[in-house]
Structure formats: structure tokens, C-alpha cells
Write a protein that holds these residues in place. Structure first.
Motif, PDB file in Angstrom:
ATOM      1  N   GLU B  39     -48.371   0.426  16.824  1.00 48.33           N
ATOM      2  CA  GLU B  39     -47.943   0.546  15.427  1.00 48.33           C
ATOM      3  C   GLU B  39     -46.528   1.124  15.350  1.00 48.33           C
ATOM      4  O   GLU B  39     -46.005   1.664  16.321  1.00 48.33           O
ATOM      5  N   VAL B  40     -45.937   1.001  14.173  1.00 50.62           N
ATOM      6  CA  VAL B  40     -44.606   1.550  13.955  1.00 50.62           C
ATOM      7  C   VAL B  40     -44.712   2.700  12.968  1.00 50.62           C
ATOM      8  O   VAL B  40     -45.142   2.503  11.830  1.00 50.62           O
ATOM      9  N   LEU B  41     -44.348   3.890  13.420  1.00 55.17           N
ATOM     10  CA  LEU B  41     -44.366   5.051  12.539  1.00 55.17           C
ATOM     11  C   LEU B  41     -42.929   5.371  12.140  1.00 55.17           C
ATOM     12  O   LEU B  41     -42.041   5.442  12.985  1.00 55.17           O
ATOM     13  N   LYS B 177     -40.657  -1.684  30.370  1.00 54.01           N
ATOM     14  CA  LYS B 177     -41.786  -1.990  29.489  1.00 54.01           C
ATOM     15  C   LYS B 177     -42.536  -0.730  29.044  1.00 54.01           C
ATOM     16  O   LYS B 177     -43.700  -0.536  29.403  1.00 54.01           O
ATOM     17  N   PRO B 178     -41.874   0.133  28.294  1.00 58.83           N
ATOM     18  CA  PRO B 178     -42.521   1.375  27.859  1.00 58.83           C
ATOM     19  C   PRO B 178     -43.607   1.091  26.830  1.00 58.83           C
ATOM     20  O   PRO B 178     -43.613   0.043  26.180  1.00 58.83           O
ATOM     21  N   LYS B 179     -44.553   2.050  26.719  1.00 52.93           N
ATOM     22  CA  LYS B 179     -45.602   1.883  25.718  1.00 52.93           C
ATOM     23  C   LYS B 179     -45.133   2.329  24.352  1.00 52.93           C
ATOM     24  O   LYS B 179     -45.724   1.984  23.342  1.00 52.93           O
ATOM     25  N   LEU B 180     -44.097   3.180  24.351  1.00 51.85           N
ATOM     26  CA  LEU B 180     -43.597   3.686  23.075  1.00 51.85           C
ATOM     27  C   LEU B 180     -42.073   3.680  23.109  1.00 51.85           C
ATOM     28  O   LEU B 180     -41.473   4.104  24.088  1.00 51.85           O
ATOM     29  N   LEU B 181     -41.460   3.192  22.035  1.00 47.50           N
ATOM     30  CA  LEU B 181     -40.005   3.243  21.924  1.00 47.50           C
ATOM     31  C   LEU B 181     -39.658   4.194  20.793  1.00 47.50           C
ATOM     32  O   LEU B 181     -40.132   4.021  19.663  1.00 47.50           O
ATOM     33  N   GLU B 204     -38.849  -8.103  16.124  1.00 48.25           N
ATOM     34  CA  GLU B 204     -39.321  -9.186  16.983  1.00 48.25           C
ATOM     35  C   GLU B 204     -39.818  -8.657  18.317  1.00 48.25           C
ATOM     36  O   GLU B 204     -40.914  -8.993  18.783  1.00 48.25           O
ATOM     37  N   LEU B 205     -38.991  -7.783  18.935  1.00 48.05           N
ATOM     38  CA  LEU B 205     -39.350  -7.265  20.255  1.00 48.05           C
ATOM     39  C   LEU B 205     -40.646  -6.483  20.193  1.00 48.05           C
ATOM     40  O   LEU B 205     -41.498  -6.563  21.080  1.00 48.05           O
ATOM     41  N   GLN B 206     -40.807  -5.725  19.092  1.00 47.91           N
ATOM     42  CA  GLN B 206     -42.010  -4.900  18.967  1.00 47.91           C
ATOM     43  C   GLN B 206     -43.234  -5.791  18.823  1.00 47.91           C
ATOM     44  O   GLN B 206     -44.265  -5.542  19.451  1.00 47.91           O
ATOM     45  N   GLU B 207     -43.083  -6.851  18.034  1.00 49.61           N
ATOM     46  CA  GLU B 207     -44.234  -7.727  17.844  1.00 49.61           C
ATOM     47  C   GLU B 207     -44.585  -8.479  19.125  1.00 49.61           C
ATOM     48  O   GLU B 207     -45.758  -8.619  19.488  1.00 49.61           O
ATOM     49  N   GLN B 208     -43.550  -8.928  19.846  1.00 44.29           N
ATOM     50  CA  GLN B 208     -43.801  -9.644  21.098  1.00 44.29           C
ATOM     51  C   GLN B 208     -44.522  -8.785  22.117  1.00 44.29           C
ATOM     52  O   GLN B 208     -45.523  -9.182  22.711  1.00 44.29           O
ATOM     53  N   SER B 209     -43.994  -7.567  22.325  1.00 45.97           N
ATOM     54  CA  SER B 209     -44.507  -6.772  23.432  1.00 45.97           C
ATOM     55  C   SER B 209     -45.715  -5.929  23.022  1.00 45.97           C
ATOM     56  O   SER B 209     -46.462  -5.468  23.876  1.00 45.97           O
ATOM     57  N   GLY B 210     -45.884  -5.718  21.736  1.00 46.71           N
ATOM     58  CA  GLY B 210     -47.004  -4.917  21.284  1.00 46.71           C
ATOM     59  C   GLY B 210     -46.857  -3.432  21.572  1.00 46.71           C
ATOM     60  O   GLY B 210     -47.823  -2.686  21.545  1.00 46.71           O
TER      61      GLY B 210
END
Lengths: 327, 325, 298
Positions: B39-41, B177-181, B204-210
Motif C-alpha cells: 500500500e501507499v501511505l 527490489k526493496p519491499k518498501l520505498l 506505475e513502478l509501485q503497481e508493477q512491483s507491488g
């Protein structure tokens, strides 16, 4: 880059000729009496004839032009006091000593000053920092001859591990002279490194480097160190000019036949040609140092490097960048 | 999957202060927030409100003058505030990456982009060869929209414009490939067009990589665009948190309401001066007693001056700290 | 930095940064709090005073030979003993200090005044004069100091006075460049522009506004200039430039005693120590000054 370096090397010639002109004017019009007025020569027609034969009585302009011509095209620095020994040969013999001393002094300054300053910056306000600050302050406050004296007393007289006389076969002999020359410069280099390192460690990219998981040692010693060296490299030219004074003292103290001691004796003799020759060589040494400094600076600072690579390349780059932005 | 393992990062009661000449500056006063997987906080608040500090503290990136007084930050159950130096080095960049506000000053100016990327890859994967690290970096540059990556890798940061630098920063951050950015106001220093491009790219990147994302900003427009949930921070306190829709349509805290009023609207009358929150921002040295917002609050009551309000749960995931509730 | 922003804030209204008296008062208070700086100042001033009062402190003079009493150890008669010609060491140190310190202080002051005038002229009036001056300064600064001193000495003749002037000439570029840079920095501030627009005369602007603002860096430069000059002066004395025997000078004293340094190291140790003490105290005082004058404070 090569073009730039060649341009800089060619620039040495007018600088040296300019310095010689200034000194020439000072010595010719003000110092007046030259070696021929010394009482040992007495006087007499025969002597006058010899001086005239060697061109000592020509007017200022002829002398200056002849002097410059001889230096530029024949690498000939004339004769001591117009009639004495061959200055060129004397200079050749002595340049090596002075350069060796100066080089080892500069090397020692950097080898001691930069690590000390970096250590002080990393351990800011802790004991190590304070000790380094105090010791460098102490050494920068003692004149070089005292340093040479204490080093000799300790290493050569008390411990008997280092020789007092310079010899080319043993690098050990250069330890004391190098340290003597270096200690004056160590303080300023260490202070500069400390300040530059502290400033670098506060830069945002240091945080970014940590955030991407580099080890602290890599962050400090690879990234911060290289950035902190940029201003220090540009100070090298001044450092060499500062250390020349120490070299002079060391030549005197350890009885090394170098340019400094040659100059001191020829000053006593009012021997203009030798003074001028030494001054010209010293100026060349300094100018070459400045060129090396600039090259090093360009090497360590990519922005400057690209600047030297030529304006056209920079424009091309700019064009590409715009294209990227729009694309 | 049970609820607890759904949570990637949970920060609890984080309290950070700085030593300064005027005394102790309390930057963050016991904030708690969490980020779920994928998710994005959004972390929203005025400048100086403690958003950045609260996040830098989690990554142990604060300078020597900062002190973490209390709190924990659990990442997949591990308290990352108590990692050793070595653990920290392998954690940063691999599990959690960061991008920053002023991209060009966050790249080392004397190393090429390529070297900075390759060294990041090799810091986390000792066995990888230089060539494959380079190939990986080039792919990553391509995927953040940088053309001709082979040439760009040989260039230095000052040869990149602001927007391009930020793309490079993003590429570096995503290399492992971090789990959190964590994005610390990544578009604030950019012009509006570039801003939109970068936000689009991040989305886009967030949606692609999850991967999950923690996005710090003071701009509610970006929040609406990007975030699933929002935490509003003021003077080192979290005053309200909830789903983005809840915050936008049912903002409970007066501070959030005031911030929302600041969003420029296309239908606002011309020649009107841009709105602003009345009164000075919070002075972190002399924190007011009671509610943090009371000196500037339009509906301040006596109780607000005396006691700090407790957190009140409003709906699922939506809570606020205000005496009005 | 803080003052700079204050300047900018005030300059909008065309005001001077702040009442100068309060700046200097603040500065003195900060300086007095700094113990090492005060200690440095006291030590340096007392060394100067001791040298100035040499005739009252010792009954010996610096040139009377006493060949019966060569290398006498310290005694009640000769407090620090005698050297290779039987001259009193204490007297030679004190009288030597007179020479060294006078050369150092006078040459640095001279250089400061000349450098200040040149820098002011170049920085304030700009134009062709500035071009000429700054290039000349660059050339002068790129010639090693000792070369400049030795050649000037040779040209104008050996002697203590000329040596002093040569030292001053060698130190001028540093002051002039500093002043020029500060002046150009200040002159671009809007409050000077405002003063000019109001028709204030050049002399008044220079005196009132610019001198006030360039004083701090100048003072700091002066102290480090004194420290540098002390070292250069003693080294030149050691090399035998400018000072003729039997005039005692700290560096010259060290030179003579070098030949006896293994058997009788006292004089070289004492002269080194006294030079080091002076330089360190000046440097400490200078560091204190810099901290006190630095608007960022600590």
C-alpha cells in the motif's frame, strides 16, 4: 585536455621571462655593484678587458635580451658574475637535490596531514581530534631549523638510527629532511582536510549513500574522502611555495648542495647571473607545480575535466540533455 | 494471511529530539504509524512538522545531534532501531530504500552514475560480477525512462537535470527490489511538469512491483493521486490518520481541515489571495501545553489549552486526536 | 551567516547592519570568556614587555665578551649561563627579542596598512586600476616569499631596516587581496548602494561603512600574519639574511649555537622555545579572535 596542458606548459615561458625581467630590473638598477667591485679583484685594465669580453659592460636591454635568448634557445644561464663558473652546469647538479628534498617534503606533508585531518574530522571533538589539533599547532609554530635540530638530536645523536648526511643510496637519509620540511605544512593541510571532511560529511549525498546500504567505511573512505580532497588538491600549489622556505633551511642545516644554498652564497657575492638562474628554476618549479595541481584537480573533479575537454563537446552534451528532457 | 503479517512496517511511539544551543528541540513526540504490504501511505504536514525526522529516524539516518528517546520500528517483526551496524548496512537499500527531496545533491558528484549503481548492487550481492551488475543497472535505468542508459551510466550527476537525477535516484533505490520505498518529498524541488511525470512513474513502478511506499509530502494533490491511506502530522504529533477518501471527505481534525482548504481550486475566484493557516507554525523548543494545534485552532476550547486530546477511533482505520470528537 | 541574513533584511530598508558599538562589545565579551585566547594574549604581551624592558631586567648587555667565562652554566651571576663567546644568554635573548619582535610587528603593520589602502582602492573603484593591481598582486603572491625578501634585500642593500621593508612587501599581497575581496563583497550589498544613491561621499562611505565591515577579517589576518612573519623572520635570521652580527636575533642565535648543539644545546633550545611560545600564543589569540568575530558563534 592534451591541448590545454600544452597551452599551460607554453605559458611557463612568458611567466619565467616576466619574473626574470622584474628581478633583472631590481638587480641591474638598484643593486649596482656586482662581483667586480669586490676587493679581491682589485682592479686594472686586464680585468676590465675580461669583463668587457664576456659582455658585462653592455647596456641593460642588450643584456636582458641576450640573457633571455640564451636561456630560451641554448638553455644557457651564463657565467657566475659574468666571468666565473658555468651557472648552467651548477644548476643542473643542484636541481636534483632540491627537487628530491622538496618532493619528499611534499610527500610527507600529504602522507601525514591528510590522514591526520580525516581522523580528526571523523572523531570530531573527541580526544583524537584535540590531540591532533594540538600537535599540529605545536609543530607549525616551531621554525624549521629547530625541528631539524630536535630531530637530529633525537634520531641521530640519541637513538643513532638515522644518518645526518644526505646520500642517494639510502632513502633513510631523507626521513629527517622530509619531516623537517613537512612539519610546517602538515598543520595547514590537516586543518584544511578536517574542515573539508566535516563539510563533506554533512552533504546530503552522504545520507543517500548510507540509505542505500553501503558500509560506513565505504561511505567515509571512498566517497567522502574523494570529495573532501577536491579543495585540498587546489591548495597544493600554495603548499609547495610554502615548503620551499623549509627546503632552503634543510639545505642549510644538513649541508645539502641545492638551489637554495647556491642562491644564498651568490646573494652574498652579488653574483647576479646565479641569483637569476636560481630564481628562474624556482619559478619554473612553482609554475609546473601549479600545472600539475590543475591537472590533478581536473582529474578528481569531473566537472572541470569536462570543461577542459572543450566547449564544443559541452554544447553537444547540452543539446543531448535538452533532447532527453523533451523526450 | 492474518492481519499482523499484513503489516510491513509499524512505528510505535517514536520520540526524537535534537540537542541545540537553545536547548532540546523536540522534533517528534511519540508518533505511531504503520504501512501494509503493497500500500501507499502518505505522511502529510507543514514543513518543520517532523515528517522527515520521523522517517529518517526509522532508517537510522539522523546525525549525531539527534537522540531517539523512545519507541520502536518493527519491520516484518524485527525492531530496526536496534540493528547492529552490519545488519543495518544490509537492511538499508535491500529491504527499504529511500529517495530524497533535492535529487541532484543526493548523488555523489565525483562518481559516475554507473559506478554509484554498480556499487549499490554489489553492496547487497557480493557474488555478482561487475558485468551483470552493470546489465542490471542499465535495465533499471531503462525502466525508469532514461534513454540510452549505456551512455548515461558513464556520466556524472551534474550532467543530469533535476528530473533526470530523480529518475536515477529512483533507479538506484529500486535496484535491490526493496519491499518498501520511502519517498521524502521527491518532487518538491522539481517544476510542475516534471513533478507530474515523476509521480506517474512512481505510481506505475509501485503497481508493477507491488512494493509498499511511504510518501512524505505537504501537497494534498499528490496524496489524492497516489496514496491509499494518509497520516497527518503536526508539530511532531500525528493528529489524524485514515483512508484517503475518509480524510478528504470526512476530515475530523481542524488542522486537516485547514490543510485541505489550502489546496488551490480551479473554481476559486480570481484575485483572491492564496489561503494560509493563521498564526505561526509550532516552535519545537517551547511546545505549547495541551493540544499542539490550539494556538492556531479556529475552534479552540479551554480544555484544549490544558490537556492533550486522546486518539479517537472514528471508522475502520480512521482516527483523530481532537477534543471536538 | 546570521549577520549576512540580518544584513539582507536591513538592507532592504537601506540601513546599516547593526549599531557597531554593540558588535564590538559583544566581541570583547566573547573574547574574554575564551581562556586560551586570553592566556595567549597575556603571554605574548609579557614576552614583548620583557624584551622592551631588557635594560632593566638584566645588567648585562648583548655584546660584551667575557672570554674567561665561556659556556658558563646557569648561575646567580648569569641566570641562563653564557654562550661560546661568554656573552650572557638571557641578555642576548631579551635584546634579540627586541629585534625579532620589532621587525615582525612593524613589517606586518606596514603590510596591513599598505595592503588595506591598495585593496580598498582596487575593490572600491574597480576598473583599470583594479585590473592592474590585482594582476600585480597575483604575480607577487606567486613568487616565494623568501625569494622576494632576498632579492629586495640584495637590490636595496643589506640591513635591518631594508629587511623590515622587504618583509612588509612580501606580506602586502595577502592583506590587499583579502581587503579587495571583502570590499567587493560588501559593496554589492544594497545598503551601500542606497548610501551611494543618497549622495553620500566616497570618503564617508569608505570610512563609515566599509572599514567597519572589513575590520574583523583584517584583524584575524593580522594575527596570523604576525605568526607567519615571526617564523619567516627567524628563519631569515638563521640563514643570515638581513641581520648582521653581533646583533642578536632569535633565529641568528640559533644559527650560531648550531655548531655547539651537541655539547651545549641550551641556547638553541631556549631560542627555539621562545620563538615557539610567541608563535603559539599569537596563534591561540588569533583562534580566539576568529571564534569571537565569527558571526556564527559557538
Amino acid at each position: 585536455m592534451t591541448k590545454y596542458i600544452i597551452k599551460r606548459i607554453l605559458m611557463i615561458i612568458p611567466i619565467v621571462l616576466g619574473v626574470i625581467l622584474i628581478l633583472f630590473v631590481l638587480l641591474y638598477f638598484l643593486a649596482g655593484s656586482s662581483i667586480r667591485q669586490m676587493p679581491i679583484f682589485g682592479g686594472g685594465d686586464a680585468l676590465d678587458k675580461i669583463f668587457t669580453f664576456f659582455g658585462a659592460d653592455d647596456n641593460f636591454i642588450t643584456k636582458y635580451i641576450r640573457y633571455c635568448y640564451n636561456i630560451l634557445f641554448k638553455l644557457d644561464f651564463g657565467r657566475a658574475g659574468d666571468i666565473g663558473f658555468n651557472v648552467t652546469r651548477e644548476l643542473k647538479y643542484r636541481i636534483r637535490n632540491t627537487l628530491l628534498l622538496l618532493g619528499s617534503g611534499v610527500g610527507a606533508t600529504l602522507l601525514i596531514g591528510i590522514p591526520a585531518g580525516a581522523y580528526a574530522a571523523i572523531h570530531k571533538n573527541r580526544i583524537g581530534d584535540r590531540v591532533i589539533n594540538l600537535v599540529t599547532l605545536l609543530f607549525s609554530s616551531i621554525p624549521n631549523f629547530s625541528v631539524a635540530f630536535f630531530l637530529t638530536l633525537f634520531f641521530a645523536v640519541y637513538l643513532r638510527i638515522l644518518p645526518v648526511l644526505i646520500s642517494y643510496t639510502s632513502p633513510k637519509a631523507f626521513i629527517m629532511p622530509a619531516l623537517t620540511i613537512a612539519l610546517g605544512g602538515v598543520a595547514s593541510i590537516a586543518r584544511m582536510t578536517r574542515a573539508s571532511m566535516l563539510e563533506t560529511l554533512e552533504q546530503p549525498y552522504i545520507i543517500a549513500l548510507r540509505s542505500k546500504g553501503l558500509r560506513e567505511a565505504d561511505v567515509v573512505y571512498r566517497h567522502a574522502m574523494k570529495n573532501a580532497l577536491v579543495p585540498i588538491v587546489s591548495a597544493l600549489g600554495g603548499l609547495v611555495s610554502q615548503l620551499l622556505l623549509g627546503t632552503l633551511v634543510v639545505e642549510h642545516f644538513f649541508s645539502v648542495p641545492g638551489l637554495g644554498s647556491l642562491m644564498m652564497t651568490s646573494v652574498g657575492m652579488r653574483d647576479h647571473n646565479t641569483i637569476l638562474g636560481c630564481a628562474a628554476i624556482l619559478t619554473i618549479i612553482l609554475t609546473v607545480t601549479n600545472i600539475i595541481t590543475d591537472i590533478l584537480y581536473a582529474f578528481i573533479n569531473p566537472q572541470i575535466r569536462l570543461l577542459y575537454a572543450g566547449k564544443r563537446a559541452a554544447y553537444r552534451e547540452k543539446g543531448r540533455r535538452n533532447e532527453d528532457e523533451n523526450g | 494471511m492474518d492481519i499482523s503479517s499484513d503489516i510491513l512496517l509499524e512505528v510505535r511511539d517514536l520520540d526524537v529530539s535534537f540537542q541545540s544551543r537553545q536547548g532540546e528541540v523536540r522534533a517528534v513526540n511519540g508518533i505511531s504509524y504503520f504501512v501494509r504490504r503493497g500500500e501507499v501511505l502518505g505522511l502529510v504536514g507543514e514543513s518543520g512538522g517532523g515528517k522527515s525526522v520521523g522517517v529518517h529516524a526509522v532508517m537510522s539516518l539522523l546525525g549525531t545531534s539527534a537522540r531517539i528517546n523512545a519507541g520502536s520500528a518493527l519491520f516484518e517483526g524485527r525492531d530496526i532501531l536496534r540493528l547492529t551496524r552490519r545488519e543495518l548496512a544490509s537492511f538499508r537499500g535491500r529491504e527499504v530504500s529511500m529517495i530524497f527531496q533535492n535529487p541532484s545533491s543526493y548523488l555523489d558528484p565525483v562518481f559516475t552514475i554507473g559506478r554509484q549503481m554498480v556499487e549499490t548492487v554489489r553492496a547487497h550481492d557480493k557474488g555478482i560480477s561487475k558485468e551483470s551488475a552493470r546489465a542490471l543497472s542499465e535495465d533499471m535505468l531503462r525502466s525508469v525512462g532514461i534513454r540510452d542508459p549505456e551512455r548515461r551510466m558513464r556520466q556524472y550527476p551534474f550532467e543530469f537535470s533535476g528530473g533526470m537525477s530523480q529518475r536515477v535516484m529512483i533507479a538506484i533505490a529500486l535496484l535491490c527490489k526493496p519491499k518498501l520505498l520511502i519517498a521524502d518529498e521527491p518532487t518538491t524541488a522539481l517544476d510542475v511538469t516534471t513533478q507530474a511525470q515523476i509521480i506517474q512513474l512512481l505510481k506505475e513502478l509501485q503497481e508493477q512491483s507491488g512494493m509498499a511506499m511511504l510518501y512524505i509530502t505537504h501537497n494534498f494533490g499528490i496524496v489524492a493521486e497516489l496514496c491509499d491511506r494518509v497520516s497527518v502530522i503536526c508539530g511532531g504529533y500525528i493528529v489524524e490518520q485514515g483512508l484517503t477518501d475518509d480524510i478528504f471527505y470526512h476530515a475530523a481534525h481542524p488542522y486537516t481541515q485547514a490543510l485541505l482548504k489550502l489546496i488551490p481550486r480551479i473554481d476559486s475566484p480570481k484575485n483572491e489571495t492564496p489561503p494560509s493557516i493563521e498564526g505561526p507554525p509550532v516552535e519545537s523548543v517551547t511546545l505549547p501545553k495541551g493540544c499542539i494545534f490550539h494556538p492556531r485552532c479556529p475552534c479552540c476550547m479551554d480544555v484544549c489549552r490544558q490537556n492533550a486530546p486522546p486518539q479517537t477511533a472514528l471508522e475502520q482505520d480512521h482516527s483523530a486526536s481532537c477534543w471536538l470528537l | 551567516m546570521k549577520t549576512r541574513t540580518a544584513d539582507n533584511a536591513n538592507s532592504a530598508a537601506g540601513l546599516r547592519p547593526a549599531a557597531p558599538s554593540s558588535i564590538w562589545g559583544d566581541f570583547l565579551r566573547k573574547l574574554c570568556k575564551n581562556k586560551t585566547a586570553v592566556a595567549g594574549f597575556i603571554v605574548f604581551v609579557s614576552v614583548c614587555a620583557a624584551c622592551a624592558l631588557a635594560p632593566y631586567l638584566t645588567k648585562w648587555d648583548y655584546h660584551t665578551l667575557d672570554t674567561e667565562n665561556v659556556f658558563a652554566p646557569p648561575s646567580r651571576e648569569h641566570l641562563l649561563g653564557t654562550e661560546y663567546l661568554g656573552r650572557d644568554i638571557l641578555a642576548r635573548l631579551l635584546y634579540g627579542g627586541r629585534v625579532t619582535l620589532r621587525i615582525t610587528l612593524v613589517s606586518t603593520s606596514l603590510a596591513a596598512v599598505i595592503g588595506c589602502l591598495i585593496g580598498l582602492a582596487a575593490g572600491y573603484f574597480r576598473g583599470r586600476a583594479d585590473f592592474f593591481i590585482s594582476h600585480l598582486l597575483d604575480i607577487l603572491a606567486s613568487i616565494p616569499v623568501f625569494l622576494l625578501i632576498i632579492v629586495t634585500e640584495t637590490a636595496f642593500g643589506w640591513g635591518r631596516g631594508n629587511f623590515m621593508y622587504a618583509m612588509a612587501v612580501a606580506a602586502v599581497p595577502q592583506f590587499a587581496r583579502l581587503v579587495r575581496a571583502s570590499v567587493m563583497n560588501i559593496i554589492s550589498c544594497t545598503y551601500i548602494e542606497a548610501a551611494r544613491a543618497l549622495g553620500v561621499r566616497h570618503s564617508k562611505i569608505i570610512l563609515r561603512h566599509i572599514l567597519h565591515n572589513i575590520a574583523p577579517p583584517l584583524i584575524i589576518r593580522f594575527t596570523s600574519g604576525v605568526a607567519e612573519a615571526l617564523i619567516i623572520c627567524t628563519i631569515m635570521g638563521y640563514l643570515g639574511v638581513g641581520i648582521n652580527p653581533p646583533t642578536p636575533e632569535w633565529g641568528a642565535l640559533a644559527f650560531v649555537s648550531k655548531s655547539y648543539m651537541r655539547s651545549h644545546p641550551l641556547l638553541i633550545i631556549l631560542s627555539s622555545a621562545v620563538i615557539a611560545v610567541c608563535v603559539i600564543s599569537v596563534n591561540l589569540f588569533g583562534d580566539g579572535l576568529r571564534d569571537a568575530l565569527d558571526p556564527r558563534g559557538t
